[in-house]
Scaffold this active site. Structure first.
Site, PDB file in Angstrom:
ATOM      1  N   CYS A   1       6.274  -4.508   5.475  1.00  0.00           N
ATOM      2  CA  CYS A   1       7.707  -4.565   5.184  1.00  0.00           C
ATOM      3  C   CYS A   1       7.969  -5.437   3.946  1.00  0.00           C
ATOM      4  O   CYS A   1       7.592  -5.070   2.849  1.00  0.00           O
ATOM      5  CB  CYS A   1       8.486  -5.050   6.413  1.00  0.00           C
ATOM      6  SG  CYS A   1      10.251  -4.666   6.320  1.00  0.00           S
TER       7      CYS A   1
ATOM      8  N   HIS B   1       6.473  -2.035  10.912  1.00  0.00           N
ATOM      9  CA  HIS B   1       6.185  -3.156  11.799  1.00  0.00           C
ATOM     10  C   HIS B   1       5.455  -2.605  13.026  1.00  0.00           C
ATOM     11  O   HIS B   1       5.659  -1.457  13.423  1.00  0.00           O
ATOM     12  CB  HIS B   1       7.480  -3.833  12.253  1.00  0.00           C
ATOM     13  CG  HIS B   1       8.164  -4.613  11.189  1.00  0.00           C
ATOM     14  ND1 HIS B   1       7.640  -5.768  10.659  1.00  0.00           N
ATOM     15  CD2 HIS B   1       9.348  -4.407  10.555  1.00  0.00           C
ATOM     16  CE1 HIS B   1       8.462  -6.245   9.751  1.00  0.00           C
ATOM     17  NE2 HIS B   1       9.503  -5.427   9.651  1.00  0.00           N
TER      18      HIS B   1
END
Length: 514
Positions: free
Chosen positions: A336, A459
């Site tokens: 991310c 994630h």
């Protein structure tokens, strides 16, 4: 009172302080009741955390309530955590309402809108009342911060609204447990004090018989019974909720493992539980911007402010260390925000990420990330490919920023937003390092001469045990060690939850609670 006829039974766990054991106790009660066949939901009206997950409605909730829903054997819902506050710095938080970004607010603006947020909390309580047998609610911090009680919408006001009885939990490992219990009860307004129906003492080491006289005195003083004592069990492996936990979690995992993973501890680190799955197969060490990279794998984790982290990377000279590590056979994985800083440029013309604005990235990938878009919140799936190896992977996306990349993508999406909605996520670059190759002419394979540079918006990517197994064995192969098969982290989680439920049932009066 919100409800006429109560359908579900609401129970609230509040604490004498932060990290007193509320999250763990709620998880244990949820699993114990779920194991008895009840339909159970966790709930926290307002949570403040940079660790979050994506619920079934593709909305964002705190990782603690996500984990508690798994403990309760139910699908995570936005109604388990209707208000989530994500700190951005300068006393500003992004306010998430029912899973969606609502507004960036400071405390004064937030408190002035208390009634609006309470209406959203009531909507969720009504939903839970109609759909579950038990709702196990968690308070926030201390339930009697007397300077904040008028505006507190996370503790006993919610118990009052839902007609819940409450349990007060305190951490004896810190000392002063009886004083903190008594002080908490005495400072509460009478209408909320009477909602406390029992005490639980958490993290006790030794023989609980030594506490007997203390139990008798505190029960005499408060007329509230002690429901039990939870022993301190260091073998339990449970996800942490807040970055405060990192103060005591600098190094963890298998200290004897030949595989070392370094995680750069960003100033606004988020979703640091992404690395928990590595703890059984590797030594995991969080490193600061000033530290050297000593591991075999470097993880650049999620962060609330990518441009701020890139500025700090440059300021402390970590950029040179990362580039040198990447050029010399290292394995770098960016997740991310950590993936975003691996590009050539982070373009933030309106300072949505912080005060830094547009800044050059590490340049590990030929890509740019533009900020200012709506937040992407999605449970995602795809096919991950490294060289000739393919894995089915899943994860969840929680990111602002659209990435334009000229690199080979890491994942072909089945579901999700990814880089820019074009069906791909992340990037991969495998670099043949001639210097390392020349130094390893006698090696049976040339893996140790290669650098692996990986980035993704997924994630939870390391929860996919086949991919995690590949990374761990890549290091072992480079070192000439035998390959291993890693455990499924989900199986480990389930075993720990059942163990926690057993500890709860054996040490507190669960029948009285339910």
């Amino acid at each position: 009172i919100l409800f006429g006829e109560i359908m579900a039974k609401f129970i609230m766990v509040v604490g004498t302080s932060s990290n007193s054991g509320k999250t763990v106790l709620v998880s244990g009660i949820c699993r114990a009741l779920a194991n008895k066949g009840y339909k159970v939901a966790p709930f926290k009206s307002q949570n403040m955390s940079l660790n979050s997950r994506v619920a079934k409605e593709d909305g964002e909730i705190a990782v603690a309530q996500y984990t508690q829903s798994l403990a309760a054997k139910t699908e995570p819902s936005i109604h388990f955590n209707p208000i989530l506050l994500k700190p951005k710095g300068n006393f500003i938080s992004q306010v998430i309402v029912h899973g969606e970004p609502y507004k960036d607010m400071d405390y004064n603006e937030y408190r002035k809108n208390k009634e609006y947020f309470l209406s959203k909390i009531r909507e969720s309580l009504d939903y839970l009342d109609k759909n579950y047998d038990y709702v196990i609610m968690e308070g926030a911090g201390s339930c009697c911060e007397i300077n904040l009680l008028d505006d507190d919408i996370a503790n006993l006001r919610i118990a009052e609204i839902s007609n819940a009885n409450a349990i007060l939990v305190s951490d004896i490992d810190r000392g002063g447990v009886f004083a903190s219990i008594y002080g908490t009860v005495e400072l509460l307004p009478e209408k909320w004090r009477k909602l406390i129906k029992g005490f639980v003492i958490n993290k006790f080491r030794g023989n609980a018989d030594v506490l007997k006289s203390g139990f008798e005195k505190i029960e005499e003083l408060t007329n509230i019974p002690v429901l039990g004592v939870i022993p301190y069990d260091e073998s339990l492996v449970l996800p942490e909720e807040d970055s405060q936990a990192l103060q005591n979690k600098r190094v963890f995992g298998d200290i004897k493992s030949p595989v070392e993973v370094n995680v750069l501890k960003f100033s606004k680190i988020s979703n640091f539980t992404d690395v928990d799955a590595l703890s059984k197969d590797a030594l995991v060490k969080f490193i600061d911007f000033k530290d050297d990279i000593t591991g075999d794998i470097l993880i650049l984790p999620g962060t609330r402010c990518s441009t701020v982290e890139m500025d700090l990377i440059n300021k402390y000279g970590m950029d040179k260390k990362i580039l040198e590590f990447a050029e010399n056979g290292g394995i770098v994985l960016g997740i991310c925000g950590g993936y975003q800083v691996m590009g050539k440029k982070l373009i933030d013309e309106n300072n949505t990420e912080g005060d830094v604005g547009t800044i050059d990235g590490l340049g590990l990938f030929d890509m740019e990330t533009h900020f200012g878009n709506e937040k992407s919140i999605k449970n995602s799936e795809g096919i991950l490919e490294i060289e000739d190896v393919r894995f089915e992977v899943s994860g969840y996306e929680l990111h602002e920023g659209i990435t334009k990349s000229s690199e080979k993508p890491l994942i072909k999406l089945k579901k999700g937003f990814g880089n820019d909605g074009n069906g791909f996520d992340g990037a991969i670059k495998v670099i043949e390092n001639k210097k390392n190759k020349n130094n390893n002419k006698n090696s049976d394979n040339n893996q140790n001469s290669k650098s692996y540079i990986l980035g993704t918006y997924f994630h939870g990517i390391l929860d996919n045990y086949e991919f995690r197994n590949y990374l761990v064995n890549l290091v072992r192969m480079k070192k000439g060690l035998n390959l291993i098969t890693t455990d499924n982290y989900n199986d480990t989680f389930e075993k720990n939850m059942d163990k926690l439920a057993k500890i709860i049932e054996e040490n507190i009066d669960l029948e009285k609670i339910v």
